[in-house]
Design a protein around this motif. Structure first.
Motif, PDB file in Angstrom:
ATOM      1  N   MET A 101     -17.414  36.252   2.700  1.00  0.00           N
ATOM      2  CA  MET A 101     -17.739  35.017   2.006  1.00  0.00           C
ATOM      3  C   MET A 101     -17.631  35.258   0.509  1.00  0.00           C
ATOM      4  SD  MET A 101     -21.108  32.865   2.555  1.00  0.00           S
ATOM      5  CE  MET A 101     -21.557  31.490   1.610  1.00  0.00           C
ATOM      6  N   VAL A 102     -16.790  34.503  -0.150  1.00  0.00           N
ATOM      7  CA  VAL A 102     -16.580  34.647  -1.581  1.00  0.00           C
ATOM      8  C   VAL A 102     -17.143  33.416  -2.282  1.00  0.00           C
ATOM      9  CG1 VAL A 102     -14.864  34.862  -3.397  1.00  0.00           C
ATOM     10  CG2 VAL A 102     -14.494  35.990  -1.213  1.00  0.00           C
ATOM     11  N   TYR A 103     -18.027  33.634  -3.246  1.00  0.00           N
ATOM     12  CA  TYR A 103     -18.519  32.532  -4.067  1.00  0.00           C
ATOM     13  C   TYR A 103     -18.834  33.057  -5.452  1.00  0.00           C
ATOM     14  CZ  TYR A 103     -23.351  34.104  -3.249  1.00  0.00           C
ATOM     15  OH  TYR A 103     -24.507  34.833  -3.192  1.00  0.00           O
ATOM     16  N   ALA A 104     -19.044  32.125  -6.360  1.00  0.00           N
ATOM     17  CA  ALA A 104     -19.348  32.485  -7.743  1.00  0.00           C
ATOM     18  C   ALA A 104     -20.399  31.523  -8.283  1.00  0.00           C
ATOM     19  CB  ALA A 104     -18.098  32.417  -8.604  1.00  0.00           C
ATOM     20  N   ILE A 105     -21.155  32.007  -9.228  1.00  0.00           N
ATOM     21  CA  ILE A 105     -22.073  31.167  -9.990  1.00  0.00           C
ATOM     22  C   ILE A 105     -21.389  30.938 -11.332  1.00  0.00           C
ATOM     23  CG2 ILE A 105     -24.382  30.932 -10.961  1.00  0.00           C
ATOM     24  CD1 ILE A 105     -24.458  31.207  -7.943  1.00  0.00           C
ATOM     25  N   VAL A 106     -21.162  29.660 -11.699  1.00  0.00           N
ATOM     26  CA  VAL A 106     -20.461  29.343 -12.939  1.00  0.00           C
ATOM     27  C   VAL A 106     -21.385  28.590 -13.888  1.00  0.00           C
ATOM     28  CG1 VAL A 106     -18.174  29.298 -11.894  1.00  0.00           C
ATOM     29  CG2 VAL A 106     -19.500  27.214 -11.996  1.00  0.00           C
ATOM     30  N   ARG A 107     -21.101  28.743 -15.175  1.00  0.00           N
ATOM     31  CA  ARG A 107     -21.851  28.041 -16.209  1.00  0.00           C
ATOM     32  C   ARG A 107     -21.066  26.798 -16.589  1.00  0.00           C
ATOM     33  NH1 ARG A 107     -21.778  31.555 -20.619  1.00  0.00           N
ATOM     34  NH2 ARG A 107     -23.242  32.817 -19.462  1.00  0.00           N
ATOM     35  N   ALA A 108     -21.726  25.649 -16.515  1.00  0.00           N
ATOM     36  CA  ALA A 108     -21.050  24.397 -16.858  1.00  0.00           C
ATOM     37  C   ALA A 108     -22.072  23.386 -17.357  1.00  0.00           C
ATOM     38  CB  ALA A 108     -20.318  23.834 -15.646  1.00  0.00           C
ATOM     39  N   GLY A 109     -21.927  22.991 -18.598  1.00  0.00           N
ATOM     40  CA  GLY A 109     -22.787  21.940 -19.140  1.00  0.00           C
ATOM     41  C   GLY A 109     -24.242  22.314 -19.261  1.00  0.00           C
ATOM     42  N   GLY A 110     -24.551  23.561 -19.593  1.00  0.00           N
ATOM     43  CA  GLY A 110     -25.941  23.962 -19.751  1.00  0.00           C
ATOM     44  C   GLY A 110     -26.637  24.291 -18.447  1.00  0.00           C
ATOM     45  N   ARG A 111     -25.941  24.167 -17.341  1.00  0.00           N
ATOM     46  CA  ARG A 111     -26.519  24.482 -16.035  1.00  0.00           C
ATOM     47  C   ARG A 111     -25.631  25.502 -15.337  1.00  0.00           C
ATOM     48  NH1 ARG A 111     -26.339  19.094 -16.168  1.00  0.00           N
ATOM     49  NH2 ARG A 111     -24.720  18.999 -14.580  1.00  0.00           N
ATOM     50  N   GLN A 112     -26.126  26.035 -14.240  1.00  0.00           N
ATOM     51  CA  GLN A 112     -25.350  26.964 -13.434  1.00  0.00           C
ATOM     52  C   GLN A 112     -25.188  26.373 -12.039  1.00  0.00           C
ATOM     53  OE1 GLN A 112     -27.362  30.723 -13.556  1.00  0.00           O
ATOM     54  NE2 GLN A 112     -26.899  31.049 -15.724  1.00  0.00           N
ATOM     55  N   GLU A 113     -23.970  26.474 -11.510  1.00  0.00           N
ATOM     56  CA  GLU A 113     -23.654  25.911 -10.203  1.00  0.00           C
ATOM     57  C   GLU A 113     -23.063  26.990  -9.310  1.00  0.00           C
ATOM     58  OE1 GLU A 113     -23.998  22.676  -9.259  1.00  0.00           O
ATOM     59  OE2 GLU A 113     -24.626  21.903 -11.208  1.00  0.00           O
ATOM     60  N   LYS A 114     -23.447  26.975  -8.038  1.00  0.00           N
ATOM     61  CA  LYS A 114     -22.851  27.877  -7.051  1.00  0.00           C
ATOM     62  C   LYS A 114     -21.627  27.181  -6.471  1.00  0.00           C
ATOM     63  CE  LYS A 114     -23.660  30.081  -2.624  1.00  0.00           C
ATOM     64  NZ  LYS A 114     -24.582  30.272  -1.506  1.00  0.00           N
ATOM     65  N   VAL A 115     -20.455  27.845  -6.563  1.00  0.00           N
ATOM     66  CA  VAL A 115     -19.209  27.229  -6.111  1.00  0.00           C
ATOM     67  C   VAL A 115     -18.440  28.161  -5.191  1.00  0.00           C
ATOM     68  CG1 VAL A 115     -18.972  25.763  -8.136  1.00  0.00           C
ATOM     69  CG2 VAL A 115     -17.941  28.017  -8.153  1.00  0.00           C
ATOM     70  N   GLU A 116     -17.745  27.573  -4.252  1.00  0.00           N
ATOM     71  CA  GLU A 116     -16.802  28.259  -3.369  1.00  0.00           C
ATOM     72  C   GLU A 116     -15.493  27.491  -3.449  1.00  0.00           C
ATOM     73  OE1 GLU A 116     -18.344  28.433   0.579  1.00  0.00           O
ATOM     74  OE2 GLU A 116     -20.322  29.060  -0.082  1.00  0.00           O
ATOM     75  N   VAL A 117     -14.434  28.042  -2.912  1.00  0.00           N
ATOM     76  CA  VAL A 117     -13.148  27.347  -2.903  1.00  0.00           C
ATOM     77  C   VAL A 117     -13.283  26.113  -2.010  1.00  0.00           C
ATOM     78  CG1 VAL A 117     -10.722  27.518  -2.281  1.00  0.00           C
ATOM     79  CG2 VAL A 117     -11.869  29.449  -3.341  1.00  0.00           C
ATOM     80  N   GLY A 118     -12.901  24.962  -2.543  1.00  0.00           N
ATOM     81  CA  GLY A 118     -12.993  23.708  -1.800  1.00  0.00           C
ATOM     82  C   GLY A 118     -14.253  22.910  -2.083  1.00  0.00           C
ATOM     83  N   THR A 119     -15.184  23.473  -2.828  1.00  0.00           N
ATOM     84  CA  THR A 119     -16.424  22.775  -3.143  1.00  0.00           C
ATOM     85  C   THR A 119     -16.156  21.682  -4.174  1.00  0.00           C
ATOM     86  OG1 THR A 119     -17.653  24.815  -2.797  1.00  0.00           O
ATOM     87  CG2 THR A 119     -18.790  23.068  -3.973  1.00  0.00           C
ATOM     88  N   ILE A 120     -16.775  20.520  -3.985  1.00  0.00           N
ATOM     89  CA  ILE A 120     -16.696  19.437  -4.962  1.00  0.00           C
ATOM     90  C   ILE A 120     -18.017  19.398  -5.710  1.00  0.00           C
ATOM     91  CG2 ILE A 120     -16.493  16.954  -5.277  1.00  0.00           C
ATOM     92  CD1 ILE A 120     -14.647  16.936  -2.844  1.00  0.00           C
ATOM     93  N   VAL A 121     -17.941  19.476  -7.047  1.00  0.00           N
ATOM     94  CA  VAL A 121     -19.131  19.573  -7.890  1.00  0.00           C
ATOM     95  C   VAL A 121     -19.048  18.497  -8.970  1.00  0.00           C
ATOM     96  CG1 VAL A 121     -20.476  21.107  -9.363  1.00  0.00           C
ATOM     97  CG2 VAL A 121     -19.125  22.063  -7.530  1.00  0.00           C
TER      98      VAL A 121
END
Length: 102
Positions: free
Chosen positions: A1-21
């Protein structure tokens, strides 16, 4: 399982390939893609959180649409002084789909 925590707009989001955020409004390039900054990368059992190693990892997303959030009503009131103030706000948002984590 591959995922990443990304910084976007002052918040952090957990994303995987195909995720809609839904993120704060971000300008896309001419192809409609954006690059997000990873804070953490998990690939099965390996966890990468070092800044130098994360600089080599890219998280790309495709912009689906720009939208606006729900209306937030801000009201201020002070008793016995006749002071009332009403203000509204709608946040500018962007819906993106994660295309790759490399």
């Amino acid at each position: 399982m591959v995922y990443a925590i990304v910084r976007a707009g002052g918040r952090q989001e957990k994303v995987e390939v195909g995720t809609i955020v839904v993120l704060d409004r971000i300008k896309a390039d001419k192809d409609g893609n954006i690059a997000l900054v990873p804070v953490l990368h998990v690939d099965g059992t390996t966890i990468i959180h070092d800044a130098k190693a994360l600089a080599k990892i890219t998280v790309t997303a495709e912009v689906l649409t720009d939208l606006r959030g729900p209306k937030i009503v801000i009201q201020k009131f002070k008793n016995k002084t006749g002071y009332k103030k009403r203000q509204g706000h709608r946040q500018e948002l962007t819906r993106v789909k994660i295309t790759s984590i490399k």
